[in-house]
Design an enzyme around this catalytic site. Structure first.
Site, PDB file in Angstrom:
ATOM      1  CG  HIS A 267      -1.809   1.164   1.368  1.00 25.75           C
ATOM      2  ND1 HIS A 267      -3.125   1.144   0.967  1.00 25.75           N
ATOM      3  CD2 HIS A 267      -1.586   2.412   1.839  1.00 25.75           C
ATOM      4  CE1 HIS A 267      -3.666   2.325   1.185  1.00 25.75           C
ATOM      5  NE2 HIS A 267      -2.756   3.120   1.725  1.00 25.75           N
ATOM      6  CD  GLU A 268       1.535   3.556   3.756  1.00 30.51           C
ATOM      7  OE1 GLU A 268       1.724   4.661   3.202  1.00 30.51           O
ATOM      8  OE2 GLU A 268       0.488   3.296   4.386  1.00 30.51           O
ATOM      9  CG  HIS A 271       0.232   6.236  -0.537  1.00 37.55           C
ATOM     10  ND1 HIS A 271      -0.792   6.993  -1.048  1.00 37.55           N
ATOM     11  CD2 HIS A 271      -0.309   5.531   0.502  1.00 37.55           C
ATOM     12  CE1 HIS A 271      -1.913   6.753  -0.350  1.00 37.55           C
ATOM     13  NE2 HIS A 271      -1.646   5.864   0.590  1.00 37.55           N
ATOM     14  CD  GLU A 297      -5.723   5.344   0.545  1.00 41.24           C
ATOM     15  OE1 GLU A 297      -4.781   6.149   0.677  1.00 41.24           O
ATOM     16  OE2 GLU A 297      -5.829   4.312   1.230  1.00 41.24           O
TER      17      GLU A 297
HETATM   18 ZN    ZN Z   1      -3.028   5.217   2.013  1.00 46.00          ZN
END
Ligand code: ZN
Length: 503
Positions: A267-268, A271, A297
């Site tokens: 997830h990170e 980003h 997101e």
């Molecule tokens: Zn996030």
């Protein structure tokens, strides 16, 4: 480049530097700072924020923006050129920030820095009453902030606009209303399917270093560039950036549960790859970063969910994961593992929620913060309101504040309006994914071979390089030809879980 544009870029460069310094202070606070540093750090943040804000809203900046615009128009600059987009977007931000006093910005930064520190203690003690006075301050400050923008359609609009430029409360409510019944119905169909999935394999003792190493291997393959980024540990995983060439992510590792580090790291990285992909031509300007939290997101959840929780990805990586943890996983088949990581089960903790129930966690938070900011819910009544909604939406009730109302750092950080962007990001990710599937017809096959280069190149070309040149709605329309809709997302969820749960 003309002389006026050059002057503007110098000024914007200094604002960007101050914003980056502010982010370094925040990163350090969450990764390295000893508890005793909290008081001093709140002053550091207040000072840097005030100077950065003053610089941005100065008359000098206003004049420089005007002059650069005139120069570009005289030269016949393209409307989509970097310089023109920088001027247009920065004029919008300038007008917005001019409404907010620098003293307020400093005081808000100081107050939320302390509130965040207090939240950590309150969560540790699972005691909302400890945190309540801080949250009351946050709400008070956030109402003041909204009032700088009066008149507004809704008191929540300015808060939302802070994270998702151009987005209105009415739009968010409409999207939520469209999605809520479909989401609830899907969760019910899954519960009624009678299919039982055993995910006990994920709750074994997984060596922490090996969890870290596997995550690093995966995100390197995704395209996270460790020459221009690094990963550390923190209580609440996050991504920050000081330039496109220095992007930091954090993860947290649970030795008894595989998911948090595994999917949190993906997830990170999603980003972070966005920030690493910002175009050179807009670097060291405030346009040289993600367009909004919703778009951000969409990137993180695409890598975490559409790729990382997908069957093609695990076709490529499951045997590799087995080789990291042979004593645990050697008897579990790929199909059983895939079902385990996609098990739908109401849970108390948002960050551990499956894809089918995740948005219900977001709706709960957004509804509560709307009530807090509208003044129809008192802060003291929040824990009970939280618990009631959890029962209503997910059929479970937290037994304490730590696993209920205190689980997220956002409100302590002053981030009211933030949670909506998680849900918007989910919707945007599916919209983008359907477009990617048209443009890259063999996408599944590429993922099955652990070939992510074409996917990342598509995201770089269509999203990343543009940074904040366009507002989120415009960016999405440019790429997909559509305005925000929940349809692709509902299609994606329904297809995926119909297959897993034989619906
Ligand atoms: Zn996030």
């Amino acid at each position: 480049m003309g002389i006026k544009m050059e002057q503007l870029r110098t000024l914007l460069g200094e604002v960007y530097d101050l914003q980056a310094i502010n982010l370094i202070l925040g990163w350090d606070q969450q990764v390295n700072m000893p508890p005793g540093g909290a008081e001093a750090r709140s002053h550091h943040l207040a000072t840097v924020n005030r100077i950065s804000h003053q610089k941005f809203i100065s008359d000098e900046m206003g004049a420089a923006l005007q002059a650069a615009k005139g120069e570009l128009e005289t030269a016949g600059a393209e409307p989509d050129s970097n310089d023109m987009r920088i001027v247009i977007r920065m004029q919008e931000v300038y007008e917005k920030l001019r409404k907010v006093p620098s003293e307020w910005v400093a005081e808000f930064a100081r107050m939320t820095s302390l509130a965040q520190r207090n939240w950590e203690d309150a969560r540790e003690a699972s005691d909302f009453a400890m945190f309540q006075p801080h949250l009351e301050q946050v709400i008070k400050f956030r109402r003041q902030y909204a009032d700088f923008f009066a008149p507004y359609d809704h008191v929540y609009d300015p808060l939302l606009d802070y994270f998702e430029p151009g987005m209105k409360t009415a739009q968010v409510k409409a999207v939520f209303d469209e999605l809520r019944p479909q989401q609830v119905a899907l969760v019910r169909r899954i519960a009624d399917s009678g299919v039982q999935i055993d995910d006990s394999i994920l709750h074994k003792r997984y060596d922490e270093q090996k969890q870290w190493d596997f995550g690093v291997e995966v995100i390197k393959a995704f395209g996270f560039d460790f020459e221009r980024g690094r990963q550390d540990k923190s209580v609440h995983p996050f991504t920050t950036h000081f330039s496109q060439n220095d992007v930091r992510i954090t993860t947290r590792i649970n030795p008894n549960f595989l998911n948090p580090a595994l999917f949190g790291t993906m997830h990170e990285a999603g980003h972070a790859m966005y920030e690493q992909g910002i175009g050179e031509g807009i670097a060291r300007t405030p346009v040289g970063q993600g367009a909004s939290l919703g778009i951000h997101e969409s990137q993180s959840r695409m890598w975490e969910n559409l790729i990382g929780r997908g069957y093609p990805f695990w076709k490529a990586y499951y045997s590799r994961l087995q080789s990291f943890f042979p004593e645990i996983l050697s008897d579990t088949s790929l199909d059983d593992f895939y079902r385990a990581i996609n098990k739908v089960e109401p849970t108390l903790i948002r960050v551990e929620a499956d894809e089918a129930t995740y948005n219900l966690h977001i709706m709960l938070r957004v509804e509560l913060e709307l009530a807090l900011i509208e003044g129809t819910l008192a802060v003291g009544d929040l824990p009970e309101a939280w618990n009631r909604k959890m029962e209503e939406y997910l059929g479970i009730r937290p037994s304490n504040d730590a696993e209920g109302v205190l689980q997220d750092v956002h409100w302590a950080s002053g981030y009211l309006g933030y949670f909506s962007t998680y849900l918007l990001g989910n919707l945007m990710a599916s919209m983008l994914w359907e477009k990617m599937e048209q443009d890259i017809p063999n996408m599944d096959a590429l993922v099955e071979q652990a070939q992510f280069g074409d996917l990342l190149a598509w995201l770089r070309e269509n999203i990343h390089q543009h940074g904040a040149k366009y507002k989120p709605a415009e960016l999405i329309r440019r790429v997909t030809g559509k305005s925000l809709t929940a349809e692709p997302y509902v299609r994606y969820l329904t297809n995926k879980f119909s297959d897993i749960y034989s619906l």
